[in-house]
Enzyme design. Structure first.
Site, PDB file in Angstrom:
ATOM      1  N   GLY A  51       0.768  -1.243   0.000  1.00  0.00           N
ATOM      2  CA  GLY A  51       0.000   0.000   0.000  1.00  0.00           C
ATOM      3  C   GLY A  51       0.792   1.283   0.000  1.00  0.00           C
ATOM      4  N   ASP A  99      -4.400   1.621  11.299  1.00  0.00           N
ATOM      5  CA  ASP A  99      -5.786   1.328  11.668  1.00  0.00           C
ATOM      6  C   ASP A  99      -5.769   0.838  13.128  1.00  0.00           C
ATOM      7  OD1 ASP A  99      -8.461   0.706  11.493  1.00  0.00           O
ATOM      8  OD2 ASP A  99      -8.201  -1.056  10.250  1.00  0.00           O
ATOM      9  N   LYS A 136      -6.177   6.342  11.084  1.00  0.00           N
ATOM     10  CA  LYS A 136      -7.581   6.054  11.411  1.00  0.00           C
ATOM     11  C   LYS A 136      -7.613   5.686  12.888  1.00  0.00           C
ATOM     12  CE  LYS A 136      -9.519   2.664   8.891  1.00  0.00           C
ATOM     13  NZ  LYS A 136     -10.205   1.994   7.767  1.00  0.00           N
ATOM     14  N   PHE A 168     -13.691   2.894   5.369  1.00  0.00           N
ATOM     15  CA  PHE A 168     -12.748   2.151   4.548  1.00  0.00           C
ATOM     16  C   PHE A 168     -12.388   3.001   3.334  1.00  0.00           C
ATOM     17  CE2 PHE A 168     -10.965  -0.931   1.710  1.00  0.00           C
ATOM     18  CZ  PHE A 168     -10.213  -1.712   2.567  1.00  0.00           C
ATOM     19  N   VAL A 169     -11.089   3.186   3.127  1.00  0.00           N
ATOM     20  CA  VAL A 169     -10.639   4.060   2.042  1.00  0.00           C
ATOM     21  C   VAL A 169      -9.758   3.299   1.051  1.00  0.00           C
ATOM     22  CG1 VAL A 169     -10.811   6.225   3.322  1.00  0.00           C
ATOM     23  CG2 VAL A 169      -8.708   4.892   3.473  1.00  0.00           C
ATOM     24  N   ASP A 223      -5.763  -0.365  -1.394  1.00  0.00           N
ATOM     25  CA  ASP A 223      -6.617  -1.219  -2.210  1.00  0.00           C
ATOM     26  C   ASP A 223      -7.821  -1.753  -1.444  1.00  0.00           C
ATOM     27  OD1 ASP A 223      -5.135  -3.143  -0.545  1.00  0.00           O
ATOM     28  OD2 ASP A 223      -6.035  -4.647  -1.852  1.00  0.00           O
TER      29      ASP A 223
HETATM   30  P1  IMP Z   1      -3.532  -2.261  11.213  1.00  0.00           P
HETATM   31  O1  IMP Z   1      -2.571  -3.361  11.585  1.00  0.00           O
HETATM   32  O2  IMP Z   1      -4.936  -2.588  11.662  1.00  0.00           O
HETATM   33  O3  IMP Z   1      -3.094  -0.894  11.655  1.00  0.00           O
HETATM   34  O4  IMP Z   1      -3.675  -2.323   9.652  1.00  0.00           O
HETATM   35  C1  IMP Z   1      -2.901  -1.630   8.773  1.00  0.00           C
HETATM   36  C2  IMP Z   1      -3.100  -2.199   7.383  1.00  0.00           C
HETATM   37  O5  IMP Z   1      -4.479  -2.570   7.149  1.00  0.00           O
HETATM   38  C3  IMP Z   1      -2.773  -1.157   6.356  1.00  0.00           C
HETATM   39  O6  IMP Z   1      -1.413  -1.199   5.986  1.00  0.00           O
HETATM   40  C4  IMP Z   1      -3.684  -1.552   5.217  1.00  0.00           C
HETATM   41  O7  IMP Z   1      -3.065  -2.552   4.436  1.00  0.00           O
HETATM   42  C5  IMP Z   1      -4.896  -2.159   5.870  1.00  0.00           C
HETATM   43  N1  IMP Z   1      -5.998  -1.182   6.016  1.00  0.00           N
HETATM   44  C6  IMP Z   1      -6.512  -0.693   7.163  1.00  0.00           C
HETATM   45  N2  IMP Z   1      -7.507   0.185   6.905  1.00  0.00           N
HETATM   46  C7  IMP Z   1      -7.616   0.243   5.560  1.00  0.00           C
HETATM   47  C8  IMP Z   1      -8.479   1.000   4.671  1.00  0.00           C
HETATM   48  O8  IMP Z   1      -9.345   1.810   5.062  1.00  0.00           O
HETATM   49  N3  IMP Z   1      -8.274   0.801   3.345  1.00  0.00           N
HETATM   50  C9  IMP Z   1      -7.338  -0.059   2.849  1.00  0.00           C
HETATM   51  N4  IMP Z   1      -6.519  -0.767   3.645  1.00  0.00           N
HETATM   52  C10 IMP Z   1      -6.658  -0.623   4.993  1.00  0.00           C
END
Ligand code: IMP
Length: 181
Positions: free
Chosen positions: A46, A105, A133, A154-155, A161
């Site tokens: 990403g 996230d 987020k 969700f973006v 993606d």
């Molecule tokens: P975390 O471990 O929950 O912080 O997730 C981070 C990863 O989840 C990011 O690098 C993205 O690959 C994916 N992700 C989280 N939210 C989104 C979103 O809104 N759109 C797309 N990918 C997301």
């Protein structure tokens, strides 16, 4: 044009706003790391679009490397167990690292990456994310550089993606699926 059946996208952060913010982040990083050996670590997949723009907004010497990470799937995601699919090729010893991520996230992925890298003898490890987020954060992660704070939606776009689609959108967009789309 970009949309698939049953899905719709709506601009949340425009390409122009992204470019302006990336320029600011690049300036800040250039000021903070002048004279230090700097290695930017892009998290695949990403972050590749953000990283490509960010390095061109930084005007001090730097190197670039990549890591690819996979979580063990939805059911174990909250455990924070992730797997390194591709590790760094560069040595990190005594270098100043900036991990470049698309979005934080829950924070579980970056928390894992941070601790992995912090134990390898780098001079410092900072984190730069395009999007934060924070409403869904499960673990606290210190974010040194943040492009934009966004609500819990969700973006896609600008490298992000859904189902490997929409990475090529120039804006960061909200994705709606199903009957609402
Ligand atoms: P975390 O471990 O929950 O912080 O997730 C981070 C990863 O989840 C990011 O690098 C993205 O690959 C994916 N992700 C989280 N939210 C989104 C979103 O809104 N759109 C797309 N990918 C997301």
């Amino acid at each position: 044009m970009h949309e698939r059946p049953g899905e719709s996208v709506e601009v949340l952060v425009s390409a122009a706003a992204i470019q302006a913010r990336v320029a600011e982040l690049g300036q800040q990083i250039s000021q903070d790391f002048g004279g230090k050996p700097l290695l930017l670590v892009g998290i695949l997949r990403g972050a590749f679009v953000f990283l490509a723009d960010l390095i061109r907004a930084i005007d001090i010497p730097l190197a670039v490397d990549f890591m690819a990470i996979s979580s063990y799937g939805a059911s174990t995601r909250s455990s924070g167990v992730v797997r390194i699919l591709k590790d760094l090729d560069e040595q990190v010893h005594d270098k100043h690292l900036i991990v470049v991520e698309d979005i934080v996230d829950t924070g579980l992925t970056l928390n894992y990456i941070y601790h992995q890298l912090a134990n390898r003898g780098a001079a410092s490890v900072a984190i730069c994310t395009l999007l934060d987020k924070s409403a869904r954060r499960l673990v606290e992660v210190r974010l040194n550089y943040v492009g934009f704070h966004i609500p819990d939606q969700f973006v896609v776009g600008y490298g992000l993606d859904f189902d490997e689609c929409y990475r090529n959108l120039p804006d960061v967009c909200r994705l709606t699926r199903g009957e609402e789309a």
